[in-house]
Design a protein around this motif. Structure first.
Motif, PDB file in Angstrom:
ATOM      1  N   THR A   1      -1.279   6.680  11.703  1.00  0.00           N
ATOM      2  CA  THR A   1      -1.847   5.549  10.966  1.00  0.00           C
ATOM      3  C   THR A   1      -0.998   4.295  11.084  1.00  0.00           C
ATOM      4  O   THR A   1      -1.359   3.248  10.557  1.00  0.00           O
TER       5      THR A   1
ATOM      6  N   GLY B   1       0.075   4.293   1.042  1.00  0.00           N
ATOM      7  CA  GLY B   1      -0.067   4.909   2.364  1.00  0.00           C
ATOM      8  C   GLY B   1      -0.394   6.389   2.309  1.00  0.00           C
ATOM      9  O   GLY B   1       0.034   7.109   1.410  1.00  0.00           O
TER      10      GLY B   1
ATOM     11  N   SER C   1       0.849  -1.186   0.000  1.00  0.00           N
ATOM     12  CA  SER C   1       0.000   0.000   0.000  1.00  0.00           C
ATOM     13  C   SER C   1       0.886   1.238   0.000  1.00  0.00           C
ATOM     14  O   SER C   1       1.895   1.287   0.712  1.00  0.00           O
TER      15      SER C   1
ATOM     16  N   THR D   1       7.527   3.839   7.401  1.00  0.00           N
ATOM     17  CA  THR D   1       8.391   2.884   6.712  1.00  0.00           C
ATOM     18  C   THR D   1       9.726   3.556   6.387  1.00  0.00           C
ATOM     19  O   THR D   1       9.794   4.785   6.267  1.00  0.00           O
TER      20      THR D   1
ATOM     21  N   THR E   1       1.882   3.708   9.705  1.00  0.00           N
ATOM     22  CA  THR E   1       2.387   3.340   8.379  1.00  0.00           C
ATOM     23  C   THR E   1       3.789   3.888   8.138  1.00  0.00           C
ATOM     24  O   THR E   1       4.185   4.103   6.996  1.00  0.00           O
TER      25      THR E   1
END
Length: 252
Positions: free
Chosen positions: A120, A66, A64, A124, A122
């Motif tokens: 969230t 993101g 995803s 990375t 997310t």
């Protein structure tokens, strides 16, 4: 099948970003009558961003894109617009209000993508690197713009991070992870604000020069502190073990 489908969706988002970049360039070009230099530079930025980001996403195998990366991609589109304006300024001065507006929004959004990633869940390594590269390129572009009024010494601000990356290829100890630092983050955030202040040319020239000197001084201090920490850490790690440590290793 699901992994393949997700991969296509992720790649589609980068293509949408490139399309939005072209749309922004078209709007800017229509508004100010942008010349060939601005158009070519803006399109080159859009193409390079799409190619590099697509390759990075393929290698990271994210399923995803993101929300945080979408915010960063939006900032990249704004930076592309600023880049085109700066390139066009070599032939004709762009409207200061447009230059300041695009840059200001890009700087404001710099604090949004990180918050979105944390809220969230997310965050990375790719997202952090993407954010950092967009920041670094914006500082480079702003330093080019300000250097046209103050001289090439301003380019030291925009080029320092890239010089550090180049030096790390020769001195691998520079690639070691640094400890978190609020001071480093603050100095990095101030670079864009100070360069934009000088680029807007709303203050007397002498004051603007002082603002840029302050930005350069802070950046030299920040990089110098980090390089010194990395060097000291590398020396400690490379130092041979003392007698007590060697005896423990032999006994073990």
């Amino acid at each position: 099948m699901n992994n393949s489908y997700d991969a296509r969706l992720v790649q589609q988002e980068t293509a949408v970003g490139a399309g939005v970049q072209v749309l922004v360039l078209a709007l800017i070009g229509t508004a100010i009558g942008m010349g060939p230099a601005g158009w070519l530079t803006g399109l080159a930025f859009a193409t390079a961003t799409w190619a590099v980001l697509s390759r990075a996403l393929h290698r990271s195998r994210l399923r995803s894109f993101g929300a945080a990366n979408r915010v960063t991609l939006g900032r990249a589109v704004l930076v592309g617009g600023v880049t085109a304006l700066v390139a066009d300024s070599f032939q004709d001065s762009p409207p200061v209000s447009l230059f300041v507006g695009l840059t200001a929004v890009a700087l404001i959004l710099d604090g949004v993508d990180g918050k979105v990633a944390r809220r969230t869940g997310t965050s990375t390594p790719l997202g952090a690197r993407f954010d950092m590269e967009v920041d670094a390129f914006l500082i480079l572009v702003l330093s080019v713009y300000v250097s046209m009024a103050m001289g090439p010494w301003v380019l030291l601000i925009g080029g320092m991070r890239y010089a550090f990356v180049a030096a790390a290829r020769v001195r691998p100890w520079l690639t070691a992870p640094l400890p978190p630092s609020t001071a480093r983050k603050t100095v990095a955030a101030l670079q864009g604000v100070l360069l934009l202040t000088a680029g807007a040319a709303l203050l007397p020239h002498a004051v603007n020069v002082g603002v840029v000197v302050l930005a350069l001084g802070l950046l030299v201090w920040s990089f110098g502190r980090d390089v010194l920490w990395l060097w000291r850490t590398s020396r400690v790690e490379a130092a041979p073990a003392g007698p007590e440590v060697r005896r423990e290793l032999v006994a073990g």
